[in-house]
Every structure is written in structure tokens, then in C-alpha cells.
Design a protein around this motif. Sequence first.
Motif, PDB file in Angstrom:
ATOM      1  N   ILE A 467       0.767  -1.384   0.015  1.00 31.83           N
ATOM      2  CA  ILE A 467      -0.077  -0.107   0.493  1.00 31.83           C
ATOM      3  C   ILE A 467       0.871   0.906  -0.149  1.00 31.83           C
ATOM      4  O   ILE A 467       0.799   2.117  -0.501  1.00 31.83           O
ATOM      5  N   ALA A 468       1.781   1.017   0.631  1.00 28.96           N
ATOM      6  CA  ALA A 468       2.475   2.501   1.150  1.00 28.96           C
ATOM      7  C   ALA A 468       3.148   2.258  -0.203  1.00 28.96           C
ATOM      8  O   ALA A 468       4.002   3.995  -1.007  1.00 28.96           O
ATOM      9  N   ASP A 469       3.785   1.707  -1.395  1.00 33.63           N
ATOM     10  CA  ASP A 469       4.597   1.350  -2.746  1.00 33.63           C
ATOM     11  C   ASP A 469       2.954   2.292  -3.549  1.00 33.63           C
ATOM     12  O   ASP A 469       3.770   2.940  -4.092  1.00 33.63           O
ATOM     13  N   MET A 470       2.244   1.642  -3.270  1.00 33.30           N
ATOM     14  CA  MET A 470       1.418   2.248  -3.960  1.00 33.30           C
ATOM     15  C   MET A 470       1.089   3.925  -3.528  1.00 33.30           C
ATOM     16  O   MET A 470       1.086   5.149  -4.320  1.00 33.30           O
ATOM     17  N   ALA A 471       0.887   4.416  -2.792  1.00 33.08           N
ATOM     18  CA  ALA A 471       0.677   5.056  -2.396  1.00 33.08           C
ATOM     19  C   ALA A 471       1.453   6.190  -2.878  1.00 33.08           C
ATOM     20  O   ALA A 471       1.569   7.186  -3.534  1.00 33.08           O
ATOM     21  N   LYS A 472       2.917   5.633  -2.624  1.00 33.38           N
ATOM     22  CA  LYS A 472       4.118   6.667  -3.411  1.00 33.38           C
ATOM     23  C   LYS A 472       3.784   6.895  -5.174  1.00 33.38           C
ATOM     24  O   LYS A 472       3.840   7.592  -5.803  1.00 33.38           O
ATOM     25  N   ASP A 473       3.432   5.762  -5.562  1.00 35.41           N
ATOM     26  CA  ASP A 473       3.328   5.541  -7.600  1.00 35.41           C
ATOM     27  C   ASP A 473       2.202   6.641  -7.243  1.00 35.41           C
ATOM     28  O   ASP A 473       2.489   7.334  -8.499  1.00 35.41           O
ATOM     29  N   VAL A 474       1.461   6.561  -6.958  1.00 33.68           N
ATOM     30  CA  VAL A 474       0.347   7.814  -6.716  1.00 33.68           C
ATOM     31  C   VAL A 474       0.543   9.090  -7.444  1.00 33.68           C
ATOM     32  O   VAL A 474      -0.034   9.714  -8.039  1.00 33.68           O
ATOM     33  N   ILE A 475       1.354   9.243  -6.091  1.00 32.47           N
ATOM     34  CA  ILE A 475       2.124  10.913  -6.159  1.00 32.47           C
ATOM     35  C   ILE A 475       2.495  11.287  -6.881  1.00 32.47           C
ATOM     36  O   ILE A 475       2.718  12.199  -7.757  1.00 32.47           O
ATOM     37  N   ARG A 476       3.672  10.023  -7.564  1.00 29.33           N
ATOM     38  CA  ARG A 476       4.910  10.153  -8.072  1.00 29.33           C
ATOM     39  C   ARG A 476       4.284  10.424  -9.581  1.00 29.33           C
ATOM     40  O   ARG A 476       4.246  11.818  -9.869  1.00 29.33           O
ATOM     41  N   ALA A 477       2.818  10.215 -10.636  1.00 27.64           N
ATOM     42  CA  ALA A 477       2.472   9.871 -11.128  1.00 27.64           C
ATOM     43  C   ALA A 477       1.144  11.312 -11.500  1.00 27.64           C
ATOM     44  O   ALA A 477       1.673  11.562 -12.097  1.00 27.64           O
ATOM     45  N   GLY A 478       0.611  11.821 -10.371  1.00 26.14           N
ATOM     46  CA  GLY A 478      -0.261  12.025 -10.004  1.00 26.14           C
ATOM     47  C   GLY A 478       0.225  13.794  -9.673  1.00 26.14           C
ATOM     48  O   GLY A 478      -0.229  14.715 -11.703  1.00 26.14           O
TER      49      GLY A 478
END
Lengths: 677, 244
Positions: A467-478
Motif C-alpha cells: 500500500i505504501a508503494d502504491m501511495a507513493k506511485d500515485v503521488i509520483r504519477a499524480g
Amino acid sequence: MGLGHDQLGLFNVSRPDEALKSPVSAARTSGYSQGDMTAPDSLFPRLEPLLPRVTKPIQYVGGELNATVKDWDAVDVRWALMYPDAYEVGLPNQGVMILYEVINERPDALAERTYAVWPDLAALMREHGIGQFTVDAHRPVAAFDVLGVSFATELGYTNLLEALDLAGIPLHSRDRTDAHPIVLAGGHAAFNPEPISDFIDAAVLGDGEQAVLEITDLIKTWKSQGRPGGRIELLLRLARTGGVYVPRFYDVDFLPDGRIHRVVPHRADVPFRVHKRTVMDLDEWPYPKQPLVPLAESVHERMSVEIFRGCTRGCRFCQAGMITRPVRERSITGIGEMVDRGLRATGFEEVGLLSLSSADHSEIADIAHGLADRYEGTNTSLSLPSTRVDAFNVTLANELSRNGRRSGLTFAPEGGSERLRAVINKMVSKEDLIRTVSTAYAHGWRQVKLYFMCGLPTETDADVLEIADMAKDVIRAGRAAAGHRDIRCTVSIGGFVPKPHTPFQWAGQAAADTIDHRLRLLRSAISADRSFGRAIGVRYHDGKPGIIEGLLSRGDRRVGAVIEAVWRAGGRFDGWSEHFSYDRWVGACADVLPAYGVDLAWFTVRERTEHEVLPWDHLDSGLDKEWLWSDWQDALDETEVDDCRWTPCYDCGVCPGMGTDIQIGPTGRTLLPLTPA
Amino acid sequence: MRYAKRGRLRFTSHRDFARAFERALRRAEIPMGYSAGFSPHPKISYHGAAPTGVASEAEYLEIGLARLMDAEAVRVALDACLPAGLDIEECLPVAEGTLAERIDASRWQITLPGLDPSTVDAAGKIFLATPAIPVERPTKSGRRTVDARAAVVSLTVADSEPTGSCAILTVVVRQVTPAVRPDDVIAALATVAACVPTAPARAIRLAQGRLDDSGQLTDPLAPERAAALAARESVPDTLDGAQR
């Protein structure tokens, strides 16, 4: 969890309180005879002097817009409807609102509402001998024919006991006489009412609209015949319909190891299994037509329109999705009328299009477009509780927010890893999610909320850490998609509670320590990377309340004594962290359960085997137990199943077994603009 | 606009009233003016609301409309969309200035059950003779002390039969910061003269306005009332015609 959409469940305001000026009421809290001869006095004159001494007194005075007060003596059957939580939570409940209106539309019946009273007022009511009252006409709950209680969550059970005690109604069904109301449970928790079977007289599974009308007819007939056979005869007549569960007519036998041996009726004239109720044409039931609008602030400051009932996505953790099958859509024109009529009746500024997965309505694009057109420039905002993770959902949200702000969007991947999402049958890849949220950020949405669960079957620490990786990827892509850094992602995570009538009903619940440990790992993994700073927020609950919810969800009749012990020790408002006491529940379990050879862990973290008799097996939600078991095995094998709304039937058992079918469009009709009145 | 908060709806807080009022504006389809900006709000200004649990015959607010409407039609439409007990009593087009300039004091009527008027009258005399009476009031952030005396302009007890059933007190209180509420006056009477009612006291705000030299309250809507009357007498039909 996450899916808090279990909200499903006239005249203008007139005020008999002001009319009934009698300063002294003879009404005390007990010994009410069902007064068909004379209307009970309003308790308000005695309640009123106490109100300046309690918090938020407005919640006890009634007077809501679109509330109904009918003449007591002009009707044959009287319902008190209770939502067993605080007024601010209970008032917006759609289930209660719908039944309140359906009953009150009948000339021969009335319904009034009652809610859990806070401990400050409860203490004063006991001191002054004032019973549990309805907020409509402040009549004593004990004077009604039926007390119908809607349980969206099991954490309302102690509030039921508090209300019964305040009302002067004996706690135990067996101690009640013909003078007391029938205590009837409904709502999602009624699909396993065994833990409260000592305290209720009957339970109705499924949709309530037609059920309350049929029960009203039955009670009316029985009363007009002079109440032959008393209370027992009435309960028998209800049980014989096959759609009302009366626990006292069923015996539960246990095996030496504590498991259930069998549950059987001890009378020949009541059915072995009780089936759930299903309303088939939602357009025929456009309720609430006149939604209640409180003076007090409530948890939902908007109007809700239920756009369909049921869900066939097949998320294995989701009790609502399993027990409300099949899918039944309200038509686009029916929705358009309800939105228009509801806004006129309430003056609300916001409309929520409610269902378990609103983006799945077969004509949702036309609905969103049509409503956005209709309300353009009116300061009316529209919202869709969004849980689906795909670009279409963003398109819809863009359309609905055409007039207003783009503040936050919510998605519910539920499981942290792809593997875990296969286990729970939430079919979304990480790439889907990143693409979806990037689209959202690119369209000006600044905040994305992601819902997850912790403690799912087969879950490991690694699944949650993803979940932590996913959240970080979301912010990066966002940040890349938005072209700036002013975006946020909130991870909201709660402990999973296995529920009856789901493929996970056999699963061992994760221990509170396990949940807390994984949440700690997740929080430190997120905060370890400073480059995301405050862009990622985490909201979570500790694992302890979930264990008690688990006990109450999958408990059997032996759990009733635990609930009573907790209530006697002061347990109330267990859904509120400031009132909930884990230690009180653990203590009550330790006092009560050893006598039966079981304990708290036995009910919660223990995995059940295929042929174990489950406490709710005699309650028919339509789902085949064999299908649920095979779906549970598929879950363990990480095999997904499709949504039968779009693909062939996979034989869950509901449609043929209950004589129902999915009802979806498209109807091909369009939402016409309204002509100004 | 003057409105009343009566009966059991005196338990509405100011926030509760504001929400109900804004919904009533929408249901009555009043063409509201909206503030500019990212999140437009209807133009409404409320003037010092009576405390939760205290009834009032004289609450005031102003609204800004997007177009001219007949004031009485607005009143009737709004009143019909509010529950009985939240009642719009008067609605007049603004003649000059703002209401805030015309309100600096309130007249409260306080009913003290179980007390004899003469007892309360004696307590009132002690109250008025005392230069400052600090009373404690529970607030969200603990207890707070206010002086209940300085803001009180007058305190009179109605003559009534000495039945012992209740005493009725009228107080005129300046609107100061921190506000002195009826509860504070009741607490002060208990402090200085052990004058305690046998059941909870009930208060009603009877009027608000500006204190004149004689200690009386002026009607805050007087200029509007005068202007409306003058308009009706001089140009009977043009205003009506202008709205269509």
C-alpha cells in the motif's frame, strides 16, 4: 467496511406536543397496556425541563421538515422505528426513512421514530421516570404495537438493550406479555440475529418495504379478531409466513466441542428456513419521497437517491454485495423524478446518487450528463460514492462536478497487493489505479482517497506494505500528470471483519495485534520517505473494535449473555471510540463464555470447516452454501470470478432460488429537462 | 427581517437555525444574491443569536436578493418553508444603513418557577445595588467567569398574585463582550441573594434595539417601517409594477 452504503435499509409537520398541554403525565416507564382505548400522553412536558441540562437538546425535540404526526386513535397499527445510534447518525438512515414513509402513507397505520439517547439524558430520564420516547410526538415507545429496530451494524446491540430498558420493555423476549410491543430487528445485521435472539421477538431479512406492509396487515387482523392466542399466536402467524424469523420457535443444539449440532424448529408449523425479502421493481417504490430534514446537524448533510439495489461485483469480503442480490436498477426517469421531487421537498444543496457501486448503473453516463445539465447554474451539487477504480469513474465525476469544486475523489482498491486483490475478487491492477488517479489529477482533482482493508484472508505483512508503494506511485504519477506538487493522497485503512453469508464466513479473523502490527509497519514505511512529506496521509483504526464486531457478526445465541453483561457494566454506543471499551467486552466474554467451553478467540480468529453448521445456516439469503464454499476455495487459490451483470450467471443461487432476476437497463429513455414550475 | 424562535424549537442552536433558514430560502425559491468567489454563499447576515434553549420574539437578520421582490411575499414564502416555531415575523426592504448600528441591547423576560415575586424583587434590589457580580459559566474550554452586573441596565419584577408559583423578571441587558446571558443573571441572583428557582428558569428575548436616553429600547426596524409606509402612501402602484 469501506462500503458504508448500507443506508438502505405525509403532511407537513404538525405538533401535538403543543396541543397536549397536560403538565403531568401518568406515564411511567413500565406497565403500559397497549392503549387502543386512549392515546398515551406526550412525554414532552416532562422531558422539556430536562433538555437545557443535556448536550444538543435539539436532537430530542423532533419537528423535522417532512416529519409526520398522525392521530393515535385514528389508526389500527402503530410502529416505533428505531435506529440504534445517536440521532445525528440515525436520522439520515435511508432504511428508516423509507419505512417511516411507507407505513405513514397507510391510513390505518402510523410510524414514529426513536433514536439512542446519550448517557447524559438517559440518566435524567431514569431519575425522572421518563421512558424511551419517539421524537415525532414524544409518545412512550412501550405503547406501540411494534418496535422495529434497523441494525446497519452489530455495534448497536448494547443500544438496543439500553432503549428497551429505558422503555420499560423487558429485555428478554420470554418475559414480555401481551402489553408489550413486538421487538422486530431488520437491517443487514439481521441476517445473523442469533446474538440478539434473546432480546428480539422476530427478525426480517432483506428489503423492508413490502414486509412492513404485510406485517401491518397481519397485526391489524389479529387485533381486530380480539388478539386470539395473545402474543405467541401473533408471533406464530408471523413465523408461518416464512419471511419472518422468530428465534423462540427454533432450538439450537451444540456438540461437545462447542460447535452447533443443528438448528431446528420445535414446532411443526414453522418453516425450517426463513427467506429474505426482495423488492423487485424499484420504480414502484420511489421512497423516500419526502426525505426528512433535521434541524440538528447530521452526518449526511445531503439528500440521497438510491439508484440501484444489490451488487454483483462479487467482492468476497462484502456482506452488502452478497445479501442484497440480485441487482435491481431504478430507471433513469425514476431517478430524475426522485432527485427533482426530493430537492423541492428538502432544500438540500447536494444530491448523492447512492448504491453499492454507482458507476455500474447501465445508464449512469446519461444520468450524470442529464442531471449536470438540469442543475447547471443552480448551486446544486451532485455526488457519486465512487469505489470503482477506472477512468470511466473519473469521467463521471468530472461531469457531476461541472458546476462546482473538484476537491476529492475516492477509490477503493481494498487490497494492497495484486495477489490479495485476486483473493478478495477486487479486479483492479496497479496500472489501472495509477492510470485512473493520474487522469483525476490531470483533470484538476487535488485529493484522492484510497480505501483499503487490513487483515484479509491469506494476507502477509508484505501485502500491506505494498500500500505504501502504491501511495507513493500515485503521488509520483499524480505530480507528473497535474504538473504541480499541490496534490494529496489519503490512505484510509480499516480492519477486515468476516461476515455471515459471504465466502469469507469461514475465515479466521486476523487478531487485533496482527492488524495493529501491520498498520504500524505501513505507517513507518510511508513516513520513512521524506520526499512525500505530507502528500500522503494515513487514516486508520486500531484492531480491537473489529474483534468485537467480529464476535457479534458471527456469534450465536451464547453471545447474547455477553452483550447483556456488557450493557449491565455500562456498555453503550460501541460504535463510538470514546464510549467503546475493549476491556469491558473481553471481561464479559471471560465471565460468560467459559461455561459453554468457548471463548472470544473461538468466535473470531478460528477458521471454520466446510461442514460446520453456522449460526445463520437456517436463514436464507438466497446464496447457496456450496457456491459460497467454492468461492472461498477460489479465493484461497487466488482465482477471480466475473460480474454476472455483464457475463453469464455463475450460479450463486439467488435468482433461481428466490424467483428473482437481475433488472438492468438500458431503458433507452432520457432525462428530460424540467419545465419550470 | 425579524424572526421568532418559540416552543420546543428554542432548542435550535444558531447553526441549526442558519442551516434551516438557508434550506428554506432554496425551497421557497427566493432569488438570493450570492457572494463572489470560489465557493459562493448566499448573502445573509445574522445579528447576535439568542443562546440555544432560549426562546426569542426578536431575532434579526438581513438577506441580499438578486432582484427586487415584495417583502411581504418573501416573508410569507419563507415562513411557509420553516417549521412552526421558527417564524418569520416581519420583512421590510432596507431603508438605510445596517441593523448592526441599531441594536446594542436586549430585553429578556425570565420566568423563575417556585419563587414569590416579592422575594425576587428584594433579590433584584440587592443585585442592582452590587457594583460587580462575577458568575461562573461552563464553556467548551473549561469554566469562565463573567461579570453579570455591569451590562444590566434595568431589572424589574412584574406584579402578580403572590401564589408562589413563579416570579416574572424583565431585564434589559447591553450587548457587550463577553455577552451576559439570562443564565448569568439567574446565577447572579442566586449568588447575591440565594434566590434559586425550584425548577429550571425559562427565558424569552422580547426585544432588541438601541438604548435611548431613558433606558428604553428603540425599534430597530423603525426606519424601514417608516419608509415602507411613506412608499405605500406616495406611489401605490409603481413598486408593484416594477417587479414584474
